[in-house]
Every structure is written in structure tokens, then in C-alpha cells.
Design an enzyme around this catalytic site. Sequence first.
Site, short mmCIF file in Angstrom:
data_model
loop_
_atom_site.label_atom_id
_atom_site.label_comp_id
_atom_site.label_asym_id
_atom_site.label_seq_id
_atom_site.Cartn_x
_atom_site.Cartn_y
_atom_site.Cartn_z
N GLU A 170 0.79 -1.20 -0.01
CA GLU A 170 -0.23 -0.08 -0.01
C GLU A 170 0.97 1.35 -0.08
O GLU A 170 0.51 2.31 -0.75
CB GLU A 170 -1.09 -0.06 1.07
CG GLU A 170 -1.91 -1.21 1.28
CD GLU A 170 -2.47 -1.57 0.05
OE1 GLU A 170 -2.92 -0.64 -0.92
OE2 GLU A 170 -2.82 -2.66 -0.28
N ASN A 219 22.40 6.40 11.97
CA ASN A 219 21.12 6.61 12.04
C ASN A 219 20.31 7.49 10.91
O ASN A 219 19.27 7.62 10.89
CB ASN A 219 20.37 6.96 13.65
CG ASN A 219 20.81 8.38 13.53
OD1 ASN A 219 21.65 9.07 12.88
ND2 ASN A 219 20.07 9.09 14.63
N HIS A 258 -0.03 -1.95 -9.88
CA HIS A 258 0.01 -3.32 -9.69
C HIS A 258 0.85 -3.67 -10.89
O HIS A 258 1.22 -3.46 -11.94
CB HIS A 258 -1.17 -4.07 -9.73
CG HIS A 258 -1.99 -3.69 -8.56
ND1 HIS A 258 -3.29 -3.84 -8.32
CD2 HIS A 258 -1.57 -3.65 -7.35
CE1 HIS A 258 -4.06 -3.63 -7.27
NE2 HIS A 258 -2.88 -3.71 -6.38
#
Length: 614
Positions: free
Chosen positions: A339, A411, A348
Site C-alpha cells: 500500500e 541513524n 500493480h
Amino acid sequence: MLQVLLVTICLAVFPYQGSSIILESGNVNDYEVVYPQKLTALLKGAIQQPEQKYEDAMQYEFKVNGKPVVLHLEKNKGLFSEDYSETHYSPDGREITTNPPVEDHCYYHGHIQNDAHLTASISACNGLKGHFQLRGETYLIEPLKIPDSEAHAVYKYENVEKEDEGPKKCGVTQTNWKSDEPIKASQFILTPEQRAYMNANKYIKLAIVVDNVMFRKYTGNFTAIRTRIYEIVNTLNLIYTILNIHIALVFLEIWSKGDSINVQSVVDVTLNSFGEWRERDLLNRKRHDNAQLLTGINFNGDTIGFGFVGSMCIPKKSVGIVQDHSKTHLLVATTMAHELGHNLGINHDGDSCTCQANSCIMAAKLSHQPSYQFSDCSINELWMYLISHTPRCILNEPLTTDVVSPAVCGNYVVEEGEECDCGSLWYCRNPCCDAATCKLKPGAECGDGVCCYQCRFVTAGTVCRPARSECDIPEYCSGQSVECPMDHIQKNGKPCLMNHGYCYNGRCPIMIHQCIALWGPGTTVSSDVCFQRNESGQGYSYCRRENNQNIPCAPQDVKCGRLYCKFHNVNTLPCNFKYSDFAPDYGLVDHGTKCGDGKVCNSNRQCVDVNTAY
């Protein structure tokens, strides 16, 4: 590859073949019992901080199918944003927000030795729990609930009994965005500003909302829900690493008292309601780029997820909804990745699309077999979407102004004392940055950013933020900074779209575009007689609401109230409108819209002179 000093903790490795057992993933038909042997991996020259509970890097040895394997793990330092917070609600409805300490967490990424691909997502909070790939097959590992034992179960995913044999699918049936031409990314010649955008690191600050049904599904256990979410996002983060997109969890909200929207089994209704709630409520409380609703309800039919296509950074549409449809967090994470892929402009997969797995992330029918990979089509569509739409919010690194903890190299956030931060030694793909020190390499002027290219500042005068419309103003690199200057727009009230509208906050709002946004192509604005209904104040025909009361429009303001649209087909109703009980402004004419010659709708929904409106 990490240079490590190996310190062996002697634990025997005794494989045991079992026939059937009930584990967290469900009923498993075939599994091995192993006792992982920990090989403590210290970065060469580094000293483990005594106050740090979970090491930055670890290795474990155990046997799979009777053969020894070594699992290399490194802490996912980019899992949480520095300003991560959580919100839930007390039984009397009070909002409770906390900022839990998440720097020293226990979630890792990794790989099996001699396999270069990062395919392991592991929690080391209480033993080893998660999944990894070995020789192309997905394995799961979890500790057995045996007192005073280091025993773990290792098993192939295919040996987990399926909870529901029926096929599952995504609710997206048509795209909201499509590239004008099916050009392959490799054939596209980038402008300097597009090249700068594509070279910049991409960060998605993710907010996840857990609905009340899911809260009750986990019997109100906040710890279990947090663990579930952290495992899902750790896997989601791993999946998107291959696309060079970093996903950081910035916010978790649990609707413990009750849902803030009407969560229905009809996916399009729930998706629209969630998007409207995000725009009017959540964005005002917590800055983020994308929100996903995780629900415990069963959507209609075989649908387990739904999302807008090509909607990243759009306040009402940068959202998705996902059903918590499996005990295995890996499958739910794969659905959320699907999603989120739609939000990033990926459609798709067609029949010709391929990836190096039995199933790809963006397959229309979601496979029982989990996938870590996007197809060649998906990668191309993402690339085309990014260069054509350049969603700006995902260029913003997680905030450093809110950082109260010491700088953490690895990070992805450039903090005080750092010149760059490209992630860990495993993840870093930045040729300008030394991942071990978070300093620029010799000769480099910059590490990344829209005004940095090949470790050098982009030439002064290069467009770094093109004008998005005639109501926007382009910005240019200075030649001395990686940052693009602050976004500027044309003055409100400037005529636009051949005098059909007036600029307002960088846009040119006109009614026909709003009709198309609500109803789709083939619609236009209704006749004036429809707008006269707004004088009544009855039903949904009004200019605004105050104290739960409809305020009718004055005759001169009727084109600043409810928007009426019609289809070009003359056989349809001439006065179509949309509304939402959860968002009173939904379906009203946008602020700044032209309502007459030289007139615009102000924030009080009055049609006023454009020269005095702003």
C-alpha cells in the site's frame, strides 16, 4: 563487510526435529529446535558502552537442516525518528502522549553469512524472533516458551499452516496517477534539478494508527501491540532499503477508547475517512509524511489493503489502510509495503513484470509466500513518479532540533558533530561519506542534498525546486550549500490560468478542477441555479458550520459554499455534491477560489474583492 572481533559464548547447538507445534505464527508442521550460539561482534577498535543493553552488532550460529549457519545482525538505528512519540486514550477519553526512550532498542537487520543480501529482520528483545532467507527460502525463528531454556524453533515459512486458503488482494482497481508515456527510467534524460532530487536521500516519516478493534483483538495489551508494530516497521524498513528509501517510525496512535473515524468494512469509505481525519487532525498534532491505519476488522470480500496511488506528501491522500490479516507479522508488513508502494506511484505488476522471487511486492493478488522484492516494473514506476512529481516532504531528514540524546552515527540523521550520516557500514551507499566516522571523505564538499552532486556543490543558479504551477516561484542553489532555499510562492490574488482564477498559497484553485478531484474526469461545474441552494442552509447546502449549526450563504456568497458539479452526460443529475459527516468542509468550495469577476472566497466563505481579501 564488518571487521569484527569474535568473542564466543559457549552454548551447545543441539538440533531437534519436531513434527508439529503451535507457535506465534500458528500451527507449524515441521520445525527444528536449536540453541543459538552467540558470537559477540564488536566493531574493530570499538568498545561496547556499559549502559547500552543491546549491542550494535551481533552474530549467532545455529544449524538449519543440520548445517551450521551464521546470522549477522546490526541494529536498525534508523527504525525510530528522534522525536518518536506514542498516543493512546484513557477510559474517560483523555489523550495520553509519551516519548518512550527508543535509542537502545532491540530490532536488527542482517543476513546469513556468505549471502550478500540483507534479508533478515530480527527482534532480540527476548531471544531471537523474526525471519531470514537462506538459499532463496524464507525461514522463521522464535524462542520456545520453555522455562530457563535457550531453545528456539526454526522452520520454513511454507511449513506454517495457512490461516485462510482463500486468495487475498489489494483494493486498488485503477490508478490515480499514471506516467504520460511508458518511458523506461534508463531512457530518461534528467534535468539538473531532477538529478539533484534523485541523488538526495529519501526519508519517509511514518505514522501508524491502530484502531479499536485491533486494540481489543490484543486484549488491550499495549506492550503486545507496540511489539507487533515495531516488528512490522522493522520489516517494512528492510523491504524499502533496496529502493534507497529510509522509513522511520515517528508516531504510533492507539485508539484505545474508541475509533476517531467510522472504520467500515467498505475499504474506499474507510480510506477516505482516514485521509480526511489525517488532514484535519493528525497533521496538526504530529509532523509526518505518511500514515497507515492498521485495523482488526475484516474488509469486504478478499481485500486486505487499500491506498491512494501517487499521493505521497498530499495531506488528505498520503495514507493507506491495512488489515491485520495474519499472525505472521511478515505478511502484514508485506501488505503495508504494497500500500505504501501505491502512495509512491507504483501500480500493480503486469504479467511481464519480474523479480528474483516467486512473488513480487506489487502483485495485484497477494501471495501466501512473503516477498522482499519489487519487480523491475515497480522500480521503473517509482523512478518515473519521483522525477515527475518530486514529492518534497520525503527529502526532509528527521528533525534534529528535537534531539535530546547524544549523536548516533549510523541513524541517517546528521546531528551535532557530524558532517554526513549514510547509515551503517552495511547500508551506506554514499561515496562522499565515511560511514564509520560520519565525516566527509577527503576532497568532498558535501554528502547529499538537492544541491549536492558527486560530492560537490551544484553550480549557483541551478534550479533545485522548480515552480509547481504559475502560482509558485522556482528556487535556485547558491553554490555554497546543499540546502535548497526556503520555498517562495507568488503573491495571493495574482491572476492565473488565463484569468480563470487567482493564486492562493501557491495554487490556482478553480471550481472545475475541484469537481474533477471529487468526481473524476468528465465533470464540470453546475449552473448557477444549483448554487442558489446554499442560501437555504438546509441539509448539506450551506456556507459554513458554527456550533454544530448550518450557516446559510448570503446571496452574493453562494459560490463559496457547497460545490455543485455535473457530468457532461446530459442524462445525469445537474446538481451533484459530496459531503462527509466527519469532515464538515469536505465538498465545499476551496478557499481562494474565484467566485466572480475580481472576487474570491475568503476563509469565512464570503465572496469578497480580491484586492482586499489578502
